[in-house]
Design a protein around this motif. Structure first.
Motif, PDB file in Angstrom:
ATOM      1  N   VAL A  37       0.630   4.063   4.848  1.00 33.16           N
ATOM      2  CA  VAL A  37       0.376   5.067   3.810  1.00 33.16           C
ATOM      3  C   VAL A  37       0.606   6.471   4.365  1.00 33.16           C
TER       4      VAL A  37
ATOM      5  N   PHE B 173       0.851   4.075  -2.988  1.00 33.59           N
ATOM      6  CA  PHE B 173       0.702   5.520  -2.742  1.00 33.59           C
ATOM      7  C   PHE B 173       1.640   6.310  -3.652  1.00 33.59           C
TER       8      PHE B 173
ATOM      9  N   ASN C 295       0.818  -1.212   0.000  1.00 35.74           N
ATOM     10  CA  ASN C 295       0.000   0.000   0.000  1.00 35.74           C
ATOM     11  C   ASN C 295       0.855   1.267   0.000  1.00 35.74           C
TER      12      ASN C 295
ATOM     13  N   LEU D  24      -6.672   4.238  -0.407  1.00 36.88           N
ATOM     14  CA  LEU D  24      -5.525   3.872   0.420  1.00 36.88           C
ATOM     15  C   LEU D  24      -5.656   4.394   1.845  1.00 36.88           C
TER      16      LEU D  24
ATOM     17  N   LEU E 206      -6.061   6.483  -4.709  1.00 34.23           N
ATOM     18  CA  LEU E 206      -5.369   7.258  -3.679  1.00 34.23           C
ATOM     19  C   LEU E 206      -6.264   7.471  -2.460  1.00 34.23           C
TER      20      LEU E 206
ATOM     21  N   ASN F  69      -3.464   1.805   6.512  1.00 34.44           N
ATOM     22  CA  ASN F  69      -3.273   3.234   6.258  1.00 34.44           C
ATOM     23  C   ASN F  69      -2.185   3.891   7.106  1.00 34.44           C
TER      24      ASN F  69
END
Length: 474
Positions: free
Chosen positions: A434, A374, A370, A424, A421, A431
């Motif tokens: 991210v 990103f 992830n 995510l 985006l 997250n």
């Protein structure tokens, strides 16, 4: 933020030379090889939130996005054939700051993607040889050491290895597809197609980052422009043929993996999804372990080729002064960016180890995936913005290849990348990573604002961008 430039004299450029070697079929192999690990590991994590139905629709959506993206990149790579790739496109279209933030986003993608892959390699090898989980970082270190060495050895070696491991990886997948066909029963092993309480739309959105993993990396090919004999002709051929190959591979792998024992639910949580399929086809004996060992070539193909990519990407940004200039010096005789390769590897390994040592509640590979996505979708949005601006601001640039999807393709790619985006940040399982990647990006922008912009160099990408802007002003 006005930048300050110094000229790149002959002595500066003499220490930063690359060697031409690639033909169209080398580029095809590098494009397919960069991505093919996604069929062996990673995509399956998305099944836990969206099921087979969500994944299938997400792959359809991502296929549309990558068609628009790759056709646009093929056009830009033929018009602006420099080692900077995405950075050089954005530098011409949006100026130094736009070029830097596009390059920074792509740099995050390429640093983190091999880290995801090496985690998968460690898990496959651990399962095959029966090593404990605590030994996985040893596998990581061995892989980084070996394949950085191969990339430092020479561009010829890099392309030869890419062709070999890509062909072997495709052969492994063909064995899987043929073997899976007699066991295929989608209604039995993939249902329910959507998780309870989640419709088609929610399931598809949740799967987008994982479906993207089936294609992520094909866009790296323009980074080989200065090592290609005829980039204006060969680059579009390599990108388009590679993407068409990956579309076939992705749909066959996803559908057959979900439609056979042990079923979608177990595939969703496996660190070695293809290994599960081989166990169904061939049983649990030595034959399956041997085939799984060969299957590691799929992960190795991507690992090797994306190491190539971040070496060239760091080299290009460093040569132009956006990153520390010492990183762009190449090997005296082999003409490979050894410093960039070593620096990128050290950073990727450090991030993987940091996540492994501080468990986040999800698989290390999925968290890193992830984070890599990103950087990728941010770079995609900026590249497509560059495509639109180049069409608008520089209509007279020579374009040996024109995207058949044109502006519509770029807009579709921006829309899907933007939706991914947002997705995510909405996934609570991953997250945190991210958010960490976003902080990394913001700090990188700060580095440009306070330091790098005062130390830029008139590299080939910079000179080309400046010349195009002068031509437009005339």
């Amino acid at each position: 933020m006005q930048p300050t430039y110094t000229a790149a004299d002959d002595a500066y450029m003499a220490k930063r030379q690359l060697r031409r070697h690639a033909r169209a079929w080398h580029l095809w192999a590098m494009g397919v090889g960069a991505v093919i690990s996604g069929d062996f590991f990673g995509w399956n994590y998305g099944l836990a939130s969206g099921g087979f139905g969500g994944m299938l629709w997400a792959v359809v959506v991502m296929t549309g996005m990558y068609l628009g993206l790759c056709f646009s990149i093929a056009e830009m790579s033929a018009a602006l054939p420099h080692a900077g790739g995405a950075y050089s496109f954005a530098r011409t279209a949006m100026g130094p700051l736009g070029g830097y933030i596009t390059g920074l986003a792509e740099n995050m993608e390429y640093i983190l993607t091999p880290a995801v892959i090496v985690v998968g390699v460690g898990q496959y090898l651990g399962s095959i040889f029966g090593t404990a989980a605590r030994w996985e970082p040893v596998w990581w270190l061995v892989c980084y050491g070996l394949f950085v060495a191969l990339n430092v050895w020479g561009v010829e070696m890099s392309f030869h290895v890419s062709v070999l491991v890509t062909v072997v990886a495709l052969a492994v997948l063909v064995v899987f597809w043929v073997g899976a066909a007699p066991h295929f029963n989608l209604a039995r092993w993939a249902s329910p197609y959507f998780p309870a309480g989640r419709g088609r739309t929610l399931s598809t959105l949740g799967e987008l980052p994982f479906a993207l993993w089936l294609y992520l990396g094909i866009e790296q090919l323009p980074l080989a422009a200065e090592e290609s004999h005829d980039p204006k002709r060969d680059m579009p051929r390599g990108i388009v043929s590679g993407l068409l190959t990956l579309i076939v591979v992705s749909f066959l792998t996803v559908v057959l993996s979900c439609g056979m024992a042990p079923g979608t639910a177990q595939v969703a949580t496996s660190n070695e999804p293809l290994f599960l399929g081989f166990q169904t086809i061939f049983g649990h004996g030595l034959q399956t372990r041997a085939l799984a060992l060969v299957a590691v070539t799929g992960l190795i193909a991507s690992f090797h080729t994306i190491i190539f990519a971040y070496g060239r990407q760091i080299y290009s940004l460093s040569r132009a002064g956006y990153f520390p200039q010492w990183l762009s010096e190449t090997h005296g005789s082999r003409k490979t960016p050894e410093r960039a390769l070593l620096a990128g590897s050290a950073l990727g390994l450090a991030v993987a180890l940091a996540i492994w040592l501080t468990p986040q509640g999800g698989p290390v590979g999925a968290i890193l995936l992830n984070m890599a996505v990103f950087g990728a979708v941010l770079a995609y949005i900026l590249q497509m913005a560059s495509f639109l601006m180049l069409r608008w601001r520089f209509p007279k640039i020579e374009r040996p290849y024109a995207s058949p999807m044109g502006i519509i393709g770029a807009v579709i790619a921006i829309a899907v990348a933007g939706a991914t985006l947002v997705t995510l940040f909405r996934n609570s399982d991953y997250n945190k990573g991210v958010v960490g990647a976003a902080i990394w990006f913001v700090l990188g922008v700060g580095y440009y604002a306070f330091h790098a912009r005062h130390r830029l160099v008139l590299s080939p990408e910079e000179e080309s961008a400046i010349e195009h802007r002068r031509s437009r002003a005339v």
